[in-house]
Design a protein around this motif. Structure first.
Motif, short mmCIF file in Angstrom:
data_model
loop_
_atom_site.label_atom_id
_atom_site.label_comp_id
_atom_site.label_asym_id
_atom_site.label_seq_id
_atom_site.Cartn_x
_atom_site.Cartn_y
_atom_site.Cartn_z
N HIS A 88 6.32 14.54 6.82
CA HIS A 88 6.62 13.23 7.39
C HIS A 88 8.13 13.04 7.44
O HIS A 88 8.81 13.14 6.41
CB HIS A 88 5.99 12.11 6.54
N ALA A 89 8.64 12.72 8.62
CA ALA A 89 10.09 12.56 8.79
C ALA A 89 10.67 11.49 7.86
O ALA A 89 11.76 11.66 7.32
CB ALA A 89 10.43 12.25 10.24
N CYS A 90 9.92 10.41 7.63
CA CYS A 90 10.46 9.35 6.78
C CYS A 90 10.63 9.83 5.33
O CYS A 90 11.59 9.46 4.66
CB CYS A 90 9.61 8.09 6.85
N ILE A 91 9.71 10.67 4.85
CA ILE A 91 9.85 11.23 3.50
C ILE A 91 10.98 12.26 3.49
O ILE A 91 11.80 12.29 2.57
CB ILE A 91 8.55 11.86 2.99
N GLY A 92 11.04 13.10 4.51
CA GLY A 92 12.13 14.08 4.62
C GLY A 92 13.48 13.40 4.64
O GLY A 92 14.43 13.85 3.99
N ALA A 93 13.58 12.28 5.36
CA ALA A 93 14.83 11.53 5.42
C ALA A 93 15.21 11.00 4.04
O ALA A 93 16.37 11.07 3.62
CB ALA A 93 14.70 10.38 6.42
N ALA A 94 14.22 10.49 3.30
CA ALA A 94 14.47 10.00 1.94
C ALA A 94 14.91 11.14 1.04
O ALA A 94 15.83 10.99 0.22
CB ALA A 94 13.22 9.31 1.39
N SER A 95 14.28 12.29 1.20
CA SER A 95 14.63 13.48 0.43
C SER A 95 16.11 13.84 0.65
O SER A 95 16.84 14.15 -0.30
CB SER A 95 13.71 14.63 0.87
N ILE A 96 16.53 13.79 1.90
CA ILE A 96 17.92 14.13 2.24
C ILE A 96 18.89 13.13 1.64
O ILE A 96 19.88 13.51 1.02
CB ILE A 96 18.07 14.23 3.77
N LEU A 97 18.62 11.83 1.82
CA LEU A 97 19.54 10.82 1.27
C LEU A 97 19.64 10.92 -0.24
O LEU A 97 20.74 10.82 -0.81
CB LEU A 97 19.08 9.41 1.66
N ALA A 98 18.52 11.14 -0.90
CA ALA A 98 18.53 11.24 -2.37
C ALA A 98 19.32 12.46 -2.82
O ALA A 98 20.15 12.37 -3.74
CB ALA A 98 17.09 11.31 -2.90
N PRO A 118 0.83 -1.21 0.00
CA PRO A 118 0.00 0.00 0.00
C PRO A 118 0.87 1.26 0.00
O PRO A 118 1.93 1.30 0.63
CB PRO A 118 -0.80 -0.11 1.31
N ALA A 119 0.41 2.27 -0.72
CA ALA A 119 1.17 3.52 -0.82
C ALA A 119 0.21 4.70 -0.85
O ALA A 119 -0.93 4.57 -1.28
CB ALA A 119 2.04 3.52 -2.07
N GLU A 120 0.72 5.84 -0.38
CA GLU A 120 -0.07 7.07 -0.36
C GLU A 120 0.80 8.21 -0.84
O GLU A 120 1.94 8.38 -0.38
CB GLU A 120 -0.55 7.35 1.07
N ALA A 121 0.29 9.00 -1.77
CA ALA A 121 0.99 10.19 -2.26
C ALA A 121 0.68 11.34 -1.30
O ALA A 121 -0.48 11.54 -0.93
CB ALA A 121 0.54 10.53 -3.67
N VAL A 122 1.72 12.08 -0.91
CA VAL A 122 1.56 13.18 0.02
C VAL A 122 2.23 14.42 -0.57
O VAL A 122 3.47 14.48 -0.66
CB VAL A 122 2.18 12.86 1.40
N ILE A 123 1.45 15.38 -1.01
CA ILE A 123 2.00 16.62 -1.56
C ILE A 123 2.70 17.38 -0.43
O ILE A 123 2.13 17.57 0.64
CB ILE A 123 0.91 17.47 -2.22
N GLY A 124 3.95 17.75 -0.66
CA GLY A 124 4.74 18.43 0.37
C GLY A 124 5.13 17.49 1.50
O GLY A 124 5.47 17.94 2.60
N GLY A 125 5.11 16.21 1.22
CA GLY A 125 5.36 15.20 2.25
C GLY A 125 6.74 15.26 2.88
O GLY A 125 6.92 14.86 4.03
#
Length: 189
Positions: A119-129, A108-115
Motif C-alpha cells: 500500500h502506497a500510504c504505508i510505504g510513504a509512512a515507512s519512508i518518512l519514519a 477503524p484499522a487493519e494490520a497488513v503484513i508487508g504493507g
C-alpha cells in the motif's frame, strides 16, 4: 481518507522508534514509493520531500529510548504509530498499519503484513519514519561521535557492539536491550 502508518527503529539498540502517518492525495500520485528498506538513502530522501509536498496530510511521532525501556519496543512502536495518527489534523476513515499488531486507535484499522510494499500510504509512512530517524541519528552522532551513529544508525552491528563495549552505554542506548544490559553488567556474559 485512508491513512497508512509504519515505524522505523525497532531493531536498533539506541535512539527512538519513529513512526509516521500519511494520507496520500489520489490526485497526486507519487512514483517509486516502496518499503523504505528497499530504497537507497538518496531515493528515500527525495521521496520524503515529495511525500511531504504532495500528501494531503502527514505526521511524525516517536517514543524515545527511555519510553522503550519502560514499556518494551513493541508497545513503544504501537504508541509511536498511535501518536502519529492522532497528530494528523483530520481523523482518517481507516488506518492501514504495517505488520501484524494494531495500535489502539479511535478509528477503524487493519494490520497488513508487508504493507509497506503493498500500500502506497504505508510505504510513504515507512519512508518518512526512516528518513526522520536517520536524521536524528546524525544529530546524535554529533553529540556522541565515538559511537559512529552516522554509520550504523544504532543497529547492533559488529562495529557498534565493539564501540559499546569500549565506551559503555550513552544516554540514548536502550537499557532494556540485551547487548546494552550486558555492557551495564545487568546480565551475565
Amino acid at each position: 481518507m485512508i491513512c497508512g502508518t509504519d515505524e522505523a527503529g525497532r531493531g536498533p539498540i539506541a535512539g527512538p522508534v519513529v513512526a509516521a502517518a500519511v494520507i496520500l492525495d489520489p490526485n497526486q500520485p507519487i512514483a517509486g514509493i516502496n518499503d523504505s528498506k528497499k530504497l537507497s538513502e538518496k531515493k528515500r530522501q527525495a521521496l520524503s520531500e515529495e511525500i511531504k509536498a504532495k500528501a494531503l496530510y502527514w505526521a511524525i511521532a516517536q517514543c524515545d529510548a527511555e519510553e522503550i525501556d519502560q514499556i518494551n519496543i513493541l508497545k513503544a512502536s504501537l504508541l509511536a504509530m498511535k501518536r502519529a495518527v492522532e497528530a494528523l489534523p483530520v481523523a482518517p476513515e481507516k488506518v492501514l498499519v504495517d505488520g501484524n499488531h494494531l495500535p489502539q486507535l479511535k478509528v477503524p484499522a487493519e494490520a497488513v503484513i508487508g504493507g509497506d510494499a503493498l500500500h502506497a500510504c504505508i510505504g510513504a509512512a515507512s519512508i518518512l519514519a526512516k528518513v526522520e530517524r536517520d536524521r536524528q541519528m546524525l544529530e546524535w552522532h554529533e553529540l556522541y561521535p565515538h559511537y559512529d551513529f552516522a554509520k550504523h544508525k544504532a543497529y547492533p552491528t559488529k562495529a557498534h557492539l565493539a564501540l559499546l563495549e569500549e565506551h559503555g552505554a550513552c544516554p540514548i542506548h536502550r537499557r532494556s536491550f540485551r547487548p546494552v544490559m550486558r555492557v551495564l553488567g545487568h546480565i551475565p556474559e
